[in-house]
Scaffold this active site. Structure first.
Site, PDB file in Angstrom:
ATOM      1  CB  ALA A 146      -0.093  -0.432  12.901  1.00 17.60           C
ATOM      2  CG  HIS A 174      -1.796  -1.174   1.331  1.00 13.46           C
ATOM      3  ND1 HIS A 174      -2.838  -1.429   0.473  1.00 13.46           N
ATOM      4  CD2 HIS A 174      -1.750  -2.223   2.196  1.00 13.46           C
ATOM      5  CE1 HIS A 174      -3.409  -2.561   0.809  1.00 13.46           C
ATOM      6  NE2 HIS A 174      -2.783  -3.063   1.846  1.00 13.46           N
TER       7      HIS A 174
END
Length: 184
Positions: free
Chosen positions: A146, A82
């Site tokens: 994350a 991504h």
């Protein structure tokens, strides 16, 4: 060179369960295109064509959303999944088989001309929107969660998460828990 391109495509297919074919990956994965653009820019940088290398890296950034400084040292089979809003600084070092998600920053913490960006050893995974700052090392096969902010080195085979990042599993995690609980 063609072998290296195939190797990058195979790495993307292995690391992304949504990847459906080599053709799809080669044509439609901006993270892969950013790595390929970096490799050309880095070759130019190494040959002394620094302005041309920077110009190419900025063009790649415009089209992919991924900025990899051409002086950075990137190993084989880096996969940026991504590939939006990734920044890899000038003195960053990235080993082989690293997986990095969107929004990752490998940033500097000094204005001096010195090693000021992180080193990621082989097999590291860095989660989305993680920020790693300074001349730190993330050890082999470690994972950064994350959204984490990492300002200290991470041991191999360890997972860190949070802001600031703290060890949540792996080498030494058991020691940290037993120290918090006190002696038995």
């Amino acid at each position: 060179m063609l072998d290296r391109l195939r190797e990058d495509v195979r790495a993307a297919l292995a690391k992304d369960p949504a990847a459906t074919s080599a053709v799809t990956v080669a044509l439609l994965y901006p993270g892969l295109h950013a790595v390929w653009g970096y490799r050309v820019a880095h070759a130019l940088w190494e040959r002394g064509f620094t302005f041309t290398a920077r110009l190419l890296s900025q063009a790649v950034r415009l089209f992919t959303g991924v900025e990899i400084h051409p002086a950075a040292d990137v190993g084989r089979r880096l996969f940026v999944d991504h590939g939006a809003a990734v920044v890899i600084g000038e003195t960053a070092e990235i080993g082989d088989d690293v997986l990095m998600y969107h929004g990752v920053t490998l940033g500097g913490d000094s204005m001096r001309r010195e090693k000021r960006h992180p080193t990621l050893e082989d097999g590291v995974t860095v989660g989305a929107n993680a920020t790693l700052l300074g001349d730190i090392t993330v050890g082999e096969n470690a994972t950064v969660g994350a959204g984490s902010v990492v300002v200290e080195s991470v041991p191999p085979e360890t997972t860190v998460a949070g802001s600031p990042a703290e060890q949540v599993s792996g080498t030494g995690a058991e020691r940290a828990v037993s120290q918090e609980c006190g002696p038995e």
